[in-house]
Design an enzyme around this catalytic site. Structure first.
Site, PDB file in Angstrom:
ATOM      1  N   HIS A  87      -3.767  11.587  -1.051  1.00  0.00           N
ATOM      2  CA  HIS A  87      -2.730  10.579  -1.324  1.00  0.00           C
ATOM      3  C   HIS A  87      -2.822  10.241  -2.819  1.00  0.00           C
ATOM      4  O   HIS A  87      -3.910  10.336  -3.422  1.00  0.00           O
ATOM      5  CB  HIS A  87      -3.055   9.347  -0.470  1.00  0.00           C
ATOM      6  N   GLN A 136      -6.684   6.588   6.563  1.00  0.00           N
ATOM      7  CA  GLN A 136      -6.103   7.107   7.818  1.00  0.00           C
ATOM      8  C   GLN A 136      -7.173   7.422   8.856  1.00  0.00           C
ATOM      9  O   GLN A 136      -6.846   7.876   9.951  1.00  0.00           O
ATOM     10  CB  GLN A 136      -5.278   8.379   7.535  1.00  0.00           C
ATOM     11  N   LYS A 158      -3.480  -0.861   8.191  1.00  0.00           N
ATOM     12  CA  LYS A 158      -3.282   0.358   8.989  1.00  0.00           C
ATOM     13  C   LYS A 158      -4.092   0.313  10.277  1.00  0.00           C
ATOM     14  O   LYS A 158      -4.069   1.246  11.073  1.00  0.00           O
ATOM     15  CB  LYS A 158      -3.679   1.588   8.172  1.00  0.00           C
ATOM     16  N   CYS A 170       3.701   9.748  -0.569  1.00  0.00           N
ATOM     17  CA  CYS A 170       2.733   9.526  -1.661  1.00  0.00           C
ATOM     18  C   CYS A 170       1.708  10.657  -1.708  1.00  0.00           C
ATOM     19  O   CYS A 170       0.522  10.427  -1.985  1.00  0.00           O
ATOM     20  CB  CYS A 170       2.038   8.172  -1.529  1.00  0.00           C
ATOM     21  N   ASP A 191     -11.797   8.512   1.105  1.00  0.00           N
ATOM     22  CA  ASP A 191     -10.618   7.693   1.338  1.00  0.00           C
ATOM     23  C   ASP A 191     -10.425   7.651   2.856  1.00  0.00           C
ATOM     24  O   ASP A 191      -9.995   8.638   3.467  1.00  0.00           O
ATOM     25  CB  ASP A 191      -9.427   8.347   0.624  1.00  0.00           C
TER      26      ASP A 191
END
Ligand code: C6P
Length: 418
Positions: A135, A215, A238, A376, A212
């Site tokens: 991302h 997700q 999220k 993104c 990261d």
């Protein structure tokens, strides 16, 4: 529906999705006269009533600034805020709450590490390693710090299925690699990156690793100690929590050696015009009044997810992924973009003859919310030679009926524009 497509059978012992849906007031509404079918969970999930209540209870009964007052209300707010930090610590298996820094979200987590960990250490000729799957939040902060220091950005390539090329990664690790910054799960494709393998190799070469987890944290059981990563960032919104709150986990020995990123109240022990001493971890990195209600809401979201069980959440979402993949594959002209064998419940696709934005607009009129665009992740779109995809992303409160509604709405789009 294509009758030739084999549709997976629902797993036994699954979550009671209908009961769960009643926890989410937003899901009960109609959009354009149709029941809302919310399939944009990778962009932001919805919140259960208990999270909404935790935030409003806090404002109704307990709000004051934290760490500042001897009065009862400030202590109550501080206890709730620090209680949320402890929930986060437990949720990701960190050793200490000193390693849990509240930030605005994943974006801020990466920027903090780029500016406070990397920037003081980098010199011309040093290298930061990212991947093609990232991302923008895990690309641009590294480009900025490379510009500031003369370091350069190296990129692990991806394969057609949307996986990372491990052999290429190994050959990109050099004695100038100063950090590996990798996504745990791709937002654009859903690929679950086998980060354990990458971390082990990076560690063997003495390279620290940032993951990261934007997700991943909502959908997989994350244990930062088992992963052995050095930094892990994720966003509350999220994972059924509020917006504007997220977490940076950092290994204590690294955080302790890092300078603060922002200066201000709460991050100091003593200030004179001659010299300022900084507060202990984690407060050294939390300048100014924090998002107290956000942290408390995130704590409530963690309680909620843990009550459902991360393993059962992952199983329910996997069922939706398999069902959706099978049903979408039966639509003529539809191509699924990203076909890695291990995926989170994200399906990116293109439909022959229909621009993704038009798909999104027509689906919206059918009450179906998906995201269209570059997500993104422009380098991923560029890899596949497309400007955009349509992306359906599922949460544990979605149903197979909603997948069927997605498919019917796509047929409508095809009839209108295909
Ligand atoms: N992805 C999506 O629709 P923030 O905005 O800081 O909460 O999260 C940024 C971010 C970082 N990494 C990954 C892998 C992400 O998916 C995101 C956010 C959303 O895919 C909005 S662009």
């Amino acid at each position: 529906m294509s009758t030739a497509t084999a549709v997976p059978v629902a797993p036994a012992g699954a979550l009671d999705v209908q009961a769960i849906r009643r926890d989410f007031p937003v899901l009960a509404q109609r959009v354009h006269g149709k029941p809302l079918c919310y399939l944009d969970n990778a962009a932001s999930s919805q919140r259960p009533q208990c999270v909404i209540d935790a935030v409003s209870d806090y404002y109704e009964t307990s709000h004051a600034n934290v760490h500042r007052g001897v009065h009862a209300l400030s202590q109550k707010a501080t206890d709730l805020f620090e209680g949320a930090r402890e929930k986060v610590r437990r949720f990701i298996g960190a050793r200490s709450t000193r390693e849990i820094i509240f930030v605005r979200g994943t974006t801020e987590a990466v920027n903090l590490v780029a500016q406070s960990y990397a920037r003081p250490r980098l010199q011309g000729g040093d290298e930061i390693l990212v991947s093609r799957l990232e991302h923008h939040a895990n690309i641009v902060p590294w480009q900025m710090v490379c510009q500031q220091t003369g370091a350069s950005l190296k990129v692990v390539p991806m394969t057609r299925s949307g996986e990372l090329d491990f052999d290429a990664f190994r050959s990109l690790l050099t004695d100038r690699t100063r950090l590996l910054a990798l996504t745990h799960v791709s937002n654009a494709l859903g690929t679950i990156v086998p980060v354990e393998r990458f971390i082990a190799e990076a560690k063997r070469r003495g390279v620290p690793v940032l993951l990261d987890g934007a997700q991943a944290a909502p959908h997989l059981r994350v244990d930062v100690r088992a992963l052995d990563c050095d930094f892990y960032g994720f966003s509350g919104h999220k994972m059924c929590g509020p917006t504007g709150i997220g977490v940076l986990y950092g290994r204590e020995s690294l955080l302790a050696a890092m300078p603060p990123w922002q200066g201000g109240g709460d991050m100091i022990l003593e200030v004179t015009f001659e010299r300022t001493t900084y507060n202990d971890l984690p407060y050294k990195f939390e300048a100014g009044t924090p998002h107290i209600a956000g942290a408390i809401g995130l704590g409530a979201a963690i309680d909620y997810l843990e009550t459902l069980g991360l393993d059962r959440i992952a199983a329910a979402e996997h069922d939706l992924l398999e069902y959706a993949t099978a049903r979408l594959a039966g639509i003529p002209g539809l191509e699924i973009v990203g076909t890695a064998p291990h995926k989170a419940a994200v399906v990116s696709f293109t439909l022959r003859g229909v621009h993704p934005h038009d798909i999104g607009t027509i689906l919206d009129t059918e009450g179906v919310a998906i995201r269209t665009g570059h997500h993104c992740a422009m380098p991923v779109m560029d890899f596949y030679g497309v400007p955009a995809t349509a992306r359906a992303s599922f949460a544990f409160y979605n149903t197979r009926d909603e997948v069927d509604r997605l498919v019917s709405a796509l047929h409508v789009a095809q009839e209108m524009l295909g």
